[in-house]
Design an enzyme around this catalytic site. Sequence first.
Site, PDB file in Angstrom:
ATOM      1  N   CYS A  36     -22.075 -48.190 -22.696  1.00  0.00           N
ATOM      2  CA  CYS A  36     -20.937 -48.745 -23.418  1.00  0.00           C
ATOM      3  C   CYS A  36     -20.053 -49.554 -22.462  1.00  0.00           C
ATOM      4  O   CYS A  36     -19.768 -49.085 -21.361  1.00  0.00           O
ATOM      5  CB  CYS A  36     -20.141 -47.592 -24.030  1.00  0.00           C
ATOM      6  SG  CYS A  36     -18.766 -48.107 -25.052  1.00  0.00           S
ATOM      7  N   PRO A  37     -19.681 -50.757 -22.846  1.00  0.00           N
ATOM      8  CA  PRO A  37     -19.808 -51.412 -24.148  1.00  0.00           C
ATOM      9  C   PRO A  37     -20.987 -52.373 -24.253  1.00  0.00           C
ATOM     10  O   PRO A  37     -21.085 -53.121 -25.220  1.00  0.00           O
ATOM     11  CB  PRO A  37     -18.494 -52.179 -24.255  1.00  0.00           C
ATOM     12  CG  PRO A  37     -18.256 -52.655 -22.848  1.00  0.00           C
ATOM     13  CD  PRO A  37     -18.746 -51.501 -21.971  1.00  0.00           C
TER      14      PRO A  37
END
Length: 82
Positions: free
Chosen positions: A19-20
Amino acid sequence: MTFNPNIATHTLEAEGLRCPEPVMMVRKTIRTMLDGEVLLVTADDPSTTRDIPSFCRFMDHQLLGAQIDQLPYQYLIKKGLA
């Protein structure tokens, strides 16, 4: 609906990304697709189980299915109308 990755017209392998990055790559890939085309995303980051459905709702794409019972996770996303 049975999860059927064969309906995908595009694929994105996001395994190993955290993430992201997976959602950013999904966004970039979907921008190159035509409305109604289907993207198969393969990922192993647990945050995708939350982030990809949220992305689809926010961006008006349709999450056709998700396989999150085992790694790698898989998602089928139908691009919404622009």
